[in-house]
Design a protein around this motif. Structure first.
Motif, PDB file in Angstrom:
ATOM      1  N   LEU A 371       0.859  -1.185   0.000  1.00 54.34           N
ATOM      2  CA  LEU A 371       0.000   0.000   0.000  1.00 54.34           C
ATOM      3  C   LEU A 371       0.895   1.234   0.000  1.00 54.34           C
ATOM      4  CD1 LEU A 371      -1.866  -2.338   0.890  1.00 54.34           C
ATOM      5  CD2 LEU A 371      -3.159  -0.677   2.205  1.00 54.34           C
ATOM      6  N   TYR A 400      -4.907   0.958   4.759  1.00 52.46           N
ATOM      7  CA  TYR A 400      -3.734   1.833   4.745  1.00 52.46           C
ATOM      8  C   TYR A 400      -3.703   2.699   6.007  1.00 52.46           C
ATOM      9  CZ  TYR A 400      -0.752   5.793   3.507  1.00 52.46           C
ATOM     10  OH  TYR A 400       0.209   6.781   3.521  1.00 52.46           O
ATOM     11  N   CYS A 446       2.724   1.462   3.387  1.00 51.40           N
ATOM     12  CA  CYS A 446       2.453   0.346   4.292  1.00 51.40           C
ATOM     13  C   CYS A 446       2.703  -0.950   3.524  1.00 51.40           C
ATOM     14  CB  CYS A 446       1.004   0.429   4.773  1.00 51.40           C
ATOM     15  SG  CYS A 446       0.511  -0.899   5.870  1.00 51.40           S
TER      16      CYS A 446
END
Length: 472
Positions: A371, A400, A446
Motif C-alpha cells: 500500500l 492503509y 504500508c
C-alpha cells in the motif's frame, strides 16, 4: 507421463517488442521485424525499443525474419536430416549465410524457411531498396539455444550406453531418497540407445536432461547434512565437473521434480524471477512441470518463461503477489493455492511474466501489492502492458490508515508523495483513492507483511468476489 490438454502453444514470440517491416516476397508463415534494442527504465523495467528515424518512421537497414505465429519450444521440420539438424544445433552465437548454404546444400533457402517457421532460427537480413532483403546470418531462437546441448547429446549418442547406465545406477546406490528411481532405471536396460524410465520422477523426455538430474541429486542428497546450502555452481561442478555448465530451465525443473523441492530452495544463488503455485501444467523446454504438485511452488528463471510451450490450466483466476514472504503465506492457504494460479514475480513485471499473463487472457487477474505509491504503480504498469484489467485486492484506504508505515528517507518520501499525487489523477482507477490518501500523508507507505492478521483470513473471500465478478 501424463499428457497435457491440447492447447495453442504459448511460447513467447521472437517478434515481441519489435515492429513489423513490410518486405516483398516473404515466405508464408514468416514476418520481418526490426532489430531489438534493450533498455531499462528508471523503475528497472526492461523494455524493447523499436529503432526509428527522426521523423519516427521505421526504416531499418537490417531486419530479422521470424515466425509470424506461436510455436512449440522444439519441433524440428520433418524434412530435416539428422546431419542437418546437428549442424543447426551446433550454432554457437551466429552462423553466416555462406556457411549455412554450405551446410544445407542446394535446398538451403527452403530449409531455412522451414526452420524459421518452426521457431528454430532467426535469420538476419540486409534490407535492399527499402522492400527487398538479402540473408546475412542466423542465430538460434531462445528456446532452441536453451535445448541445443541436450538435443545434440541425444542425436550424437553415446559410445558405451551400458557403461553410462551402470554409472548412474552406482550414483544412486546407497541413497535412500533415490531408491525408487534406482529401481526404475534398473528395470529399463539400455539397448543401442539409452532409455529413460517411463515413470521417472524427473518427468524428462531427453536422456541428457534426465542424466544431469540424476547426477545432481546424487550429490545434493548426501550434502543435506552440511550446515551450508550448496550453491548452483558448486552443484554443477561436483556433479558434472563443470561449474560453467548451464542450469537451463529444463534441467532445473527435472532436478526439482526428482528431489521434490523448487530449485531456488534447493540451492543457493539460484537465478529465480518467477514463482508459481496452482492448477497448471506446462512444458519447461522438454520437461513437464506441474505447478500444483510442486511444493511449495514451481520456480523458474525469467528465461524459463521463454521456453514455455503447451499449457493446461483450470484455475479460477490468476493472483499476482508483490512480495516474496507474502507469496509464501498465500501458498499455505489451500482455498487459494488449490484453485488460483498464484504468482510472485519480483515487483515490476518482467517481459516474460507480462507475455505469460497475456496468454492466460481468459482468466480474471487479481493483484495484492504494497500500500504505497510503487505498489499502485506496479499494478497499473502491469495492466497497461498486458492490455487487460487487473483487480486490486486488500489495498483499501481503511487498511492503509490502520497499517504500520515503514521508515523512509526524506528524499524518498518526497518522491513517493509526488508519484502518489500523479497516480491519484491518472493511475489505475480502482486505486486512485488510495493514491490520494498516500499523497495527503506525505508519501508514507504500508507493506503487505504488516497486514497479515487483517488480510490473510479474508483473502479467500476477496478472491471469490473477483472470480464471481469475472465470470458474470
Amino acid at each position: 507421463m501424463p499428457d497435457l490438454t491440447p492447447q495453442p502453444p504459448l511460447l513467447i514470440g521472437e517478434a515481441h517488442g519489435r515492429e513489423t517491416v513490410p518486405l516483398r516476397n516473404l515466405p508464408p508463415g514468416i514476418t520481418a521485424v526490426t532489430l531489438p534494442r534493450i533498455t531499462k527504465d528508471s523503475d528497472d523495467t526492461i523494455r524493447v525499443r523499436v529503432p526509428r528515424d527522426r521523423r519516427r518512421r521505421v526504416s531499418p537497414r537490417q531486419v530479422d525474419l521470424v515466425a509470424d505465429h506461436p510455436v512449440s519450444p522444439y519441433d524440428p521440420p520433418p524434412t530435416l536430416t539428422t546431419r542437418q539438424l546437428i549442424k543447426v544445433l551446433q550454432t554457437k552465437t551466429a552462423k553466416r549465410w555462406p556457411t549455412i548454404q554450405a551446410d544445407l546444400g542446394d535446398n538451403a533457402w527452403q530449409i531455412v524457411a522451414d526452420l524459421i517457421r518452426c521457431g528454430a532460427v532467426i535469420l538476419r537480413c540486409d534490407v535492399v531498396n527499402a522492400t527487398g532483403y538479402s540473408p546475412r546470418s542466423w542465430t538460434l531462437t531462445r528456446s532452441w539455444a536453451e535445448l541445443a546441448e541436450d538435443k545434440l547429446a541425444e542425436l550424437q549418442g553415446r559410445q558405451h550406453p551400458e557403461d553410462l547406465h551402470r554409472e548412474l545406477l552406482d550414483i544412486m546406490s546407497g541413497i535412500p531418497e533415490l531408491a525408487h528411481e534406482h529401481a526404475l532405471l534398473a528395470t529399463t536396460p539400455p539397448g543401442r540407445v539409452l532409455k529413460i524410465p517411463e515413470d521417472t520422477a524427473t518427468r524428462a523426455e531427453d536422456w541428457r536432461v534426465y542424466e544431469i538430474a540424476i547426477r545432481a541429486a546424487g550429490v545434493w542428497w548426501p550434502a543435506q547434512g552440511a550446515p551450508r546450502k550448496i550453491t548452483a555452481k558448486e552443484l554443477a561442478g561436483r556433479s558434472l565437473r563443470d561449474t560453467k555448465s548451464a542450469w537451463t530451465p529444463a534441467r532445473q525443473q527435472a532436478f526439482s521434480n526428482l528431489i521434490g523441492i523448487p530449485f531456488d530452495q534447493a540451492v543457493d544463488k539460484a537465478d529465480t524471477e518467477l514463482r508459481i503455485r496452482g492448477p497448471l501444467q506446462w512444458r519447461v523446454g522438454t520437461v513437464i512441470a506441474d505447478a500444483a504438485a510442486c511444493h511449495p511452488w514451481l520456480a523458474l528463471p525469467a528465461r524459463g518463461v521463454r521456453a514455455l510451450g503447451m499449457i493446461s490450466c483450470d484455475a479460477r483466476g490468476v493472483f499476482l503477489v508483490e512480495n516474496e514472504d507474502t507469496f509464501e503465506q498465500v501458498c499455505k492457504i489451500p482455498e487459494i493455492a488449490d484453485t488460483w494460479l498464484c504468482i510472485w514475480g519480483k515487483g515490476y513485471a518482467t517481459d516474460g511474466l507480462a507475455e505469460f499473463l497475456r496468454g492466460l487472457d481468459g482468466l480474471p487477474l487479481a493483484a495484492w501489492g504494497d500500500l504505497d505509491a510503487h505498489g499502485i504503480r506496479i499494478i497499473g504498469n502491469l495492466a497497461d502492458r498486458i492490455g487487460r484489467p487487473v483487480t486490486p485486492v486488500a489495498m483499501s484506504v481503511d487498511l492503509y490508515r490502520g497499517g504500520t508505515k515503514y521508515r523512509q528517507e526524506p528524499t524518498k518520501l518526497k518522491e513517493n508523495r509526488k508519484l502518489a499525487a500523479q497516480l491519484a489523477c491518472d493511475g489505475i482507477e480502482a486505486l486512485r483513492d488510495l493514491a490520494e490518501e498516500i499523497a495527503r500523508t506525505d508519501g508514507h507507505g504500508c507493506e503487505q507483511e504488516t497486514l497479515y492478521d487483517e488480510v490473510l483470513p479474508a483473502l479467500p473471500g476477496l478472491l471469490k468476489a473477483v472470480h464471481v465478478s469475472g465470470s458474470s
